[in-house]
Design an enzyme around this catalytic site. Structure first.
Site, PDB file in Angstrom:
ATOM      1  N   SER A  74       0.808  -1.217   0.000  1.00 48.38           N
ATOM      2  CA  SER A  74       0.000   0.000   0.000  1.00 48.38           C
ATOM      3  C   SER A  74       0.844   1.270   0.000  1.00 48.38           C
ATOM      4  O   SER A  74       1.654   1.472  -0.876  1.00 48.38           O
ATOM      5  CB  SER A  74      -0.965  -0.044   1.185  1.00 48.38           C
ATOM      6  OG  SER A  74      -1.854   1.031   1.138  1.00 48.38           O
ATOM      7  N   HIS A  75       0.682   2.084   1.020  1.00 39.92           N
ATOM      8  CA  HIS A  75       1.331   3.394   1.091  1.00 39.92           C
ATOM      9  C   HIS A  75       2.696   3.326   1.747  1.00 39.92           C
ATOM     10  O   HIS A  75       3.343   4.348   1.918  1.00 39.92           O
ATOM     11  CB  HIS A  75       0.423   4.319   1.891  1.00 39.92           C
ATOM     12  CG  HIS A  75       0.020   3.685   3.185  1.00 39.92           C
ATOM     13  ND1 HIS A  75      -0.894   2.659   3.231  1.00 39.92           N
ATOM     14  CD2 HIS A  75       0.465   3.864   4.438  1.00 39.92           C
ATOM     15  CE1 HIS A  75      -1.015   2.247   4.478  1.00 39.92           C
ATOM     16  NE2 HIS A  75      -0.205   2.951   5.235  1.00 39.92           N
ATOM     17  N   ASP A 131      -5.764   2.411  -3.743  1.00 41.55           N
ATOM     18  CA  ASP A 131      -7.058   2.290  -3.067  1.00 41.55           C
ATOM     19  C   ASP A 131      -7.390   3.486  -2.176  1.00 41.55           C
ATOM     20  O   ASP A 131      -8.532   3.663  -1.782  1.00 41.55           O
ATOM     21  CB  ASP A 131      -7.188   0.961  -2.301  1.00 41.55           C
ATOM     22  CG  ASP A 131      -6.078   0.731  -1.299  1.00 41.55           C
ATOM     23  OD1 ASP A 131      -5.192   1.599  -1.184  1.00 41.55           O
ATOM     24  OD2 ASP A 131      -6.087  -0.327  -0.633  1.00 41.55           O
ATOM     25  N   ARG A 132      -6.393   4.304  -1.860  1.00 39.07           N
ATOM     26  CA  ARG A 132      -6.674   5.477  -1.012  1.00 39.07           C
ATOM     27  C   ARG A 132      -6.819   6.736  -1.856  1.00 39.07           C
ATOM     28  O   ARG A 132      -6.365   6.778  -2.998  1.00 39.07           O
ATOM     29  CB  ARG A 132      -5.535   5.715  -0.025  1.00 39.07           C
ATOM     30  CG  ARG A 132      -5.364   4.598   0.952  1.00 39.07           C
ATOM     31  CD  ARG A 132      -4.326   4.955   1.985  1.00 39.07           C
ATOM     32  NE  ARG A 132      -4.288   3.910   3.004  1.00 39.07           N
ATOM     33  CZ  ARG A 132      -3.784   4.049   4.215  1.00 39.07           C
ATOM     34  NH1 ARG A 132      -3.249   5.205   4.554  1.00 39.07           N
ATOM     35  NH2 ARG A 132      -3.803   3.063   5.068  1.00 39.07           N
ATOM     36  N   LYS A 174     -11.414  -0.575  -1.232  1.00 41.06           N
ATOM     37  CA  LYS A 174     -11.572   0.855  -1.341  1.00 41.06           C
ATOM     38  C   LYS A 174     -10.955   1.277  -2.666  1.00 41.06           C
ATOM     39  O   LYS A 174     -10.151   0.549  -3.242  1.00 41.06           O
ATOM     40  CB  LYS A 174     -10.947   1.572  -0.156  1.00 41.06           C
ATOM     41  CG  LYS A 174      -9.505   1.235   0.147  1.00 41.06           C
ATOM     42  CD  LYS A 174      -9.109   1.881   1.468  1.00 41.06           C
ATOM     43  CE  LYS A 174      -7.679   1.595   1.830  1.00 41.06           C
ATOM     44  NZ  LYS A 174      -7.573   0.588   2.916  1.00 41.06           N
ATOM     45  N   ASP A 231      -0.940   1.586  -3.986  1.00 40.96           N
ATOM     46  CA  ASP A 231      -1.679   0.575  -4.740  1.00 40.96           C
ATOM     47  C   ASP A 231      -3.036   1.074  -5.232  1.00 40.96           C
ATOM     48  O   ASP A 231      -3.852   0.286  -5.711  1.00 40.96           O
ATOM     49  CB  ASP A 231      -1.856  -0.702  -3.908  1.00 40.96           C
ATOM     50  CG  ASP A 231      -2.651  -0.455  -2.633  1.00 40.96           C
ATOM     51  OD1 ASP A 231      -2.587   0.674  -2.113  1.00 40.96           O
ATOM     52  OD2 ASP A 231      -3.325  -1.387  -2.156  1.00 40.96           O
ATOM     53  N   ASP A 237      -2.703   6.478  -3.409  1.00 42.20           N
ATOM     54  CA  ASP A 237      -1.548   5.879  -2.728  1.00 42.20           C
ATOM     55  C   ASP A 237      -0.852   4.817  -3.569  1.00 42.20           C
ATOM     56  O   ASP A 237      -1.150   4.638  -4.747  1.00 42.20           O
ATOM     57  CB  ASP A 237      -1.974   5.288  -1.379  1.00 42.20           C
ATOM     58  CG  ASP A 237      -2.756   3.993  -1.554  1.00 42.20           C
ATOM     59  OD1 ASP A 237      -3.472   3.870  -2.571  1.00 42.20           O
ATOM     60  OD2 ASP A 237      -2.649   3.112  -0.684  1.00 42.20           O
TER      61      ASP A 237
END
Ligand code: G1P
Ligand code: ZN
Length: 547
Positions: free
Chosen positions: A115-116, A285-286, A380, A283, A281
């Site tokens: 992710s982030h 999703d944010r 998300k 990947d 972010d």
């Protein structure tokens, strides 16, 4: 010719326990011989019925993505999958992977991402498994994978050369077809079916409207270019930092005012001519939404999306319900009450929304950590949130900051902030949380820093669909006036412990909505320290990151 499966003896590694979102570790941990293989085999040993089925595979392009994909392909062939859909160059954003799983009715998917978190050889790597509904595996499943990692004695693969992932098309390894797909097309098509693209295109064509999307050198670059610049006609250059790099250019691809400070500054500078900013972010999703000199708090964003659903083609028919993670502010609860629809409160992590979405009980979901999404996928979705906002702006013809202020006028403002204390010694962090737990029962009725505590508990959740129970999901302290302080330890960090302190206070009076957030929360910040002993136990006098 029947497929030759190679069985390699192995031994368990300690600590292969998936956290809030899959298994996340330093790259150097993942690079140990057999480490990735053990975990992937544990997944394949936990699923059943995969013979003849399709698996989706891709990642956010971070360092080690390419190596891991080739290994997983050889193992998937040995595990009996008939086909793997893999994003070109090994790229699939998390929401795109979810969309592909659903569209092609795949058996499941493996997403490679942390992710982030930072990338590069010194950064983090991660792997998560998604189920046939396109959503993260449930806790029951990840617990079973963990147990399997503790008893594993061999992993299986086929002998095959690396597959060329640079070109779309099919290659056979073992008895399995590897199909390289366009990572953007299915996802972009899905988003186009939800929003009013014509209207958004006219907004983007207006000379007085200029937008910037910061892809943070991470996976959303190709998606944002294809959707915003190519399909919707935003000027070339609208998307910045649009090429995914294995180390995210040395940055931290987390779309918040700390790590996307450049975007926030640009929107604060009238000379930039920008009217709307957004970021996503590592990947994809944010999301972060920025108006002129105004950063939209993610909790407010969820509430605004819910309140404006009637403007969006996909949701104009009504929302079945909304859901938020427990630490997310109660702003959306007020909207749900006004709409007369249920609002569910779940533990932190997107996996808990899956059953509500599958059962048709919730339409929109969100978390304070910059995550919002809907029933269109089971993750998300950063670009989805950006398009949702653009659709609202296009219809209402009002800047984002005014939309939020008007929202506060109508519903009141849930002033909100999260304070993170990173890299704390794990033993100290555990002591702090345990200390709170043992004192919980005595807190209600007591007075701390002049504020009366009305209630205190350790959040537990029973999934209303499958009845599964999740305990110890965060310590909540409630005040008489509805203010809240929540304490929990991060389940995604890879170094020591991260203490998250969530602070929320409801301000009804519009005359006080403009008070700076940290100022409005100052009494609660004092209370949090006094109740938990943050300074005295950890030695930390201020948080590392405030969002
Ligand atoms: C964090 C966020 C959580 C989110 C998760 C994955 O988890 O707080 O809302 O679902 O990342 O993006 P945490 O580190 O707090 O366990
Ligand atoms: Zn993410």
């Amino acid at each position: 010719m029947s497929m030759q499966v190679i069985r390699v003896p192995t031994e368990p590694f300690a600590g292969q326990k998936p956290g809030t979102s899959g298994l996340r570790k330093k790259v150097r941990v993942f690079r140990q011989e057999r480490y990735l293989e053990n975990f992937v085999q544990a997944i394949f040993d936990t699923v059943s019925g995969q013979q003849g089925q399709t698996l989706v595979l891709g990642g956010d392009g971070r360092y080690y993505n390419d190596v891991a994909i080739q290994t997983i392909l050889r193992m998937a062939a040995a595990a009996g999958f008939a086909r793997v859909l893999v994003g070109r160059d090994g790229i699939l954003s998390t929401p795109a992977a979810s969309a592909v799983i659903r569209k092609w009715r795949a058996f499941g998917g493996i997403i490679l991402s942390a992710s982030h978190n930072e990338g590069g050889p010194e950064g983090d790597f991660g792997i998560k498994y998604n189920l046939a509904n396109g959503g993260p595996a449930t806790e029951t499943f990840t617990d079973a994978v963990y147990r399997r990692t503790q008893e594993i004695s061999e992993y299986c693969l086929v002998d095959a050369p690396d597959v060329d992932l640079a070109r779309d098309g099919e290659t056979v390894i073992g008895d399995m077809v590897v199909q390289v797909i366009d990572p953007v097309a299915d996802y972009a098509g899905l988003l186009e079916s939800l929003f009013d693209f014509d209207r958004i295109a006219s907004l983007l064509a207006r000379p007085d409207f200029r937008m910037r999307f910061d892809a943070m050198h991470a996976v959303t670059g190709p998606y944002a270019r294809a959707i915003l610049e190519h399909r919707l006609g935003a000027p070339v250059g609208t998307v910045i930092h649009g090429i995914p790099l294995p180390d995210f250019n040395g940055g931290h691809p987390d779309p918040n005012p700390v790590h996307a400070a450049g975007l926030v500054q640009a929107l604060a500078d009238p000379g930039s001519g920008l009217s709307f900013g957004a970021a996503s972010d590592g990947d994809g999703d944010r999301n972060m939404i920025v108006g002129p000199n105004f950063v939209v708090s993610p909790s407010d964003s969820l509430a605004v999306l819910a309140a404006n659903h009637a403007l969006i083609p996909a949701y104009a028919g009504g929302l079945a319900g909304v859901a938020r993670s427990m630490p997310t502010s109660c702003a959306v609860d007020r909207v749900a009450a006004a709409l007369g629809i249920p609002c569910y409160e779940t533990p932190t992590g997107w996996k808990y929304f899956g059953s509500l979405l599958d059962a048709g009980m919730a339409t929109l979901c969100g978390e304070e950590s910059s995550g919002t999404g809907s029933n269109h996928v089971r993750e998300k979705d950063g670009l989805w949130a950006v398009l949702y906002w653009l659709n609202i702006l296009a219809v209402r013809n009002t800047p984002a900051d005014e939309i939020v202020r008007e929202h506060w006028q109508r519903f009141g403002r849930n002033v909100y902030s999260r304070h993170d204390y990173e890299g704390i010694d794990s033993a100290l962090a555990d002591r702090l949380i345990e200390g709170l737990r043992t004192r919980l029962a005595g807190l209600p009725g007591s007075e701390v820093c002049g504020q009366r505590i009305a209630g205190a508990d350790d959040f537990a959740y029973t999934d209303p669909v499958d009845g599964s129970r999740s305990e110890r999901q965060g310590i909540r302290i409630l005040l008489d006036d509805g203010s809240r302080v929540v304490f929990r330890l991060s389940g995604t960090g890879t170094e020591g412990a991260t203490l998250r302190v969530y602070l929320e206070r409801f301000v009804a009076d519009p005359g006080r909505h403009a008070v700076p957030t940290q100022e409005a929360l100052a009494p609660l910040i004092g209370l949090a320290d006094a109740v938990a002993g943050i300074g005295s136990i950890t030695g930390r006098l201020r948080p590392d990151v405030i969002t």
